[in-house]
Scaffold this active site. Sequence first.
Site, PDB file in Angstrom:
ATOM      1  N   HIS A 179       0.813  -1.216   0.000  1.00 11.19           N
ATOM      2  CA  HIS A 179       0.000   0.000   0.000  1.00 11.19           C
ATOM      3  C   HIS A 179       0.848   1.269   0.000  1.00 11.19           C
ATOM      4  CE1 HIS A 179      -3.568  -2.369   1.927  1.00 11.19           C
ATOM      5  NE2 HIS A 179      -3.300  -2.748   0.692  1.00 11.19           N
ATOM      6  N   ARG A 237      -2.985  -9.784   5.505  1.00 12.40           N
ATOM      7  CA  ARG A 237      -2.927  -9.408   4.087  1.00 12.40           C
ATOM      8  C   ARG A 237      -1.760  -8.470   3.785  1.00 12.40           C
ATOM      9  NH1 ARG A 237      -8.660  -7.689   1.944  1.00 12.40           N
ATOM     10  NH2 ARG A 237      -8.840  -6.506   3.896  1.00 12.40           N
ATOM     11  N   PHE A 238      -0.920  -8.213   4.770  1.00 12.64           N
ATOM     12  CA  PHE A 238       0.394  -7.589   4.594  1.00 12.64           C
ATOM     13  C   PHE A 238       0.348  -6.236   3.883  1.00 12.64           C
ATOM     14  CE2 PHE A 238       0.521 -12.234   3.963  1.00 12.64           C
ATOM     15  CZ  PHE A 238       0.987 -12.579   5.222  1.00 12.64           C
ATOM     16  N   CYS A 239      -0.742  -5.495   4.058  1.00  9.44           N
ATOM     17  CA  CYS A 239      -0.890  -4.195   3.381  1.00  9.44           C
ATOM     18  C   CYS A 239      -0.628  -4.328   1.882  1.00  9.44           C
ATOM     19  CB  CYS A 239       0.037  -3.148   3.999  1.00  9.44           C
ATOM     20  SG  CYS A 239      -0.397  -2.716   5.691  1.00  9.44           S
ATOM     21  N   ALA A 240      -1.158  -5.412   1.314  1.00  3.40           N
ATOM     22  CA  ALA A 240      -1.047  -5.658  -0.131  1.00  3.40           C
ATOM     23  C   ALA A 240      -2.325  -6.363  -0.573  1.00  3.40           C
ATOM     24  CB  ALA A 240       0.187  -6.494  -0.441  1.00  3.40           C
TER      25      ALA A 240
END
Length: 480
Positions: free
Chosen positions: A156, A396-399
């Site tokens: 992100h 979701r790992f900022c993705a």
Amino acid sequence: MTTATVSPNTAVRLQSAAGPDTAALFSERLAVAGRPLSAVTGAEIQAPLIQGGHVRYANLDYGASAPALSVVSAYLNEILPFYASVHRGAGYASQISTSVYENARNIVRDFVGGRAGDSVIFTRNTTDSLNLLAGCLPTVDGRPAGDVLYLDIEHHANLLPWQGVPHRSVVAADTLAGTVEAIRAELEQGGVSLLAVTGASNVTGEILPIRALAALAHEHGARIVVDAAQLAPHRRINISADDVDYLAFSGHKLYAPFGAGVLVGRPDWLDAGTPHLAGGGAVREARLDGVSWATGPARHEGGSPNVLGAATLARATQVIAALDPDRWHAHESAIRSFLVEGLHKIDGVTVHQIFQDTDPDTDTIGVVNFSVEGYDAGLVAAYLSAEHGVGLRDGRFCAHPLLKRLGLPSGSLRASFGLGSRLEDAQRLLAGIEELRRTGLGWDYVVDSGRWVPANDTRTYPDWAPNTPGTAGAAPCTDD
């Protein structure tokens, strides 16, 4: 309330539950990665287990924040007594702090192979750096000079800043070669001023061909910015040799505390762009009805800067620059290959990657993404922490767009490691997953404040830390 329940009497093995094949893999790589490559602060902290007792914490969450190098911690203690305001102080401590802060720019510029005229701007983190650059995109007659082009696999930090300006996205192909061609096709449409790409995926650890992408961008009249938050802690970078225009990375992922980041790159856009922080130090002259802005790094560093963050970031780059590249790569590769091969041998476990043509020996960093059939990723992470003393990341790992395309809309698991890691950390993870598949959970778990936690957890935090394990987890990061 969501619960996951098993018999609390299930036996829990603290030593490796690895079978003969995994044990052989471990033995082969022990000589290379049996010990940390560099000492890190906190390497021997003890994690309390839910069933009683303690075990050395196996930190496999370097991709979120890496522990401080011991050398960096010692350096911090050395300079801390001299900490003072910078740039406008005549006092002895202020002069020393100013010298340390400004010299940190030269150290960081050298670390990334920067050009002599490149600006080095200290920020809070990679996200801050890329937002800063988004405010400096060129305009013609008050209108953006071109679009920002980015892939759908970005963190992100390298996705959201560009959504406030004219932009286009490209869906990455299932091969690196195909992805390069997809970018080429979009660039050939014209009208792109900046190509924004990750150096290495924060989700899967796969490395993108930065030099080729830089050449492609320049061939079509665009510049390139690289999000190196994950790449810089694992590979040497040379922006002059690769012809990269802008590079951003974070100290907290590069073994330095205090939350500093940096943006390095060509000064013309930066000197003409909107000042990132309007305030003291960013101006030549301020009036009641207007201002004359400074140029150079000062233009974007309004307010009192993070002196200790910049200093420790610079010191960390010096330690990393002195590493033997062959030993560095061998250490990381041994842990990663051992972990990946071990996970592949466990029934019901899937290792995820973006590209079919990724070379695991050369095109990946110390990040492994996987899922366990039949178990929510957050539950597996809670189990590994509580019952095995292993820390890794879930979610979701900022993705979010990438997780959706991987077929993992609710998230997966990520193990990440680095200079302070040892093969035993990966072995402990494998043992925990093998035990989970063989005998199931060894404790009851519930969802509290969006996170899986052990039920009836009586473990405590240190005296100086709030004892709120049920609410201290990350936000669930899901739509209602």
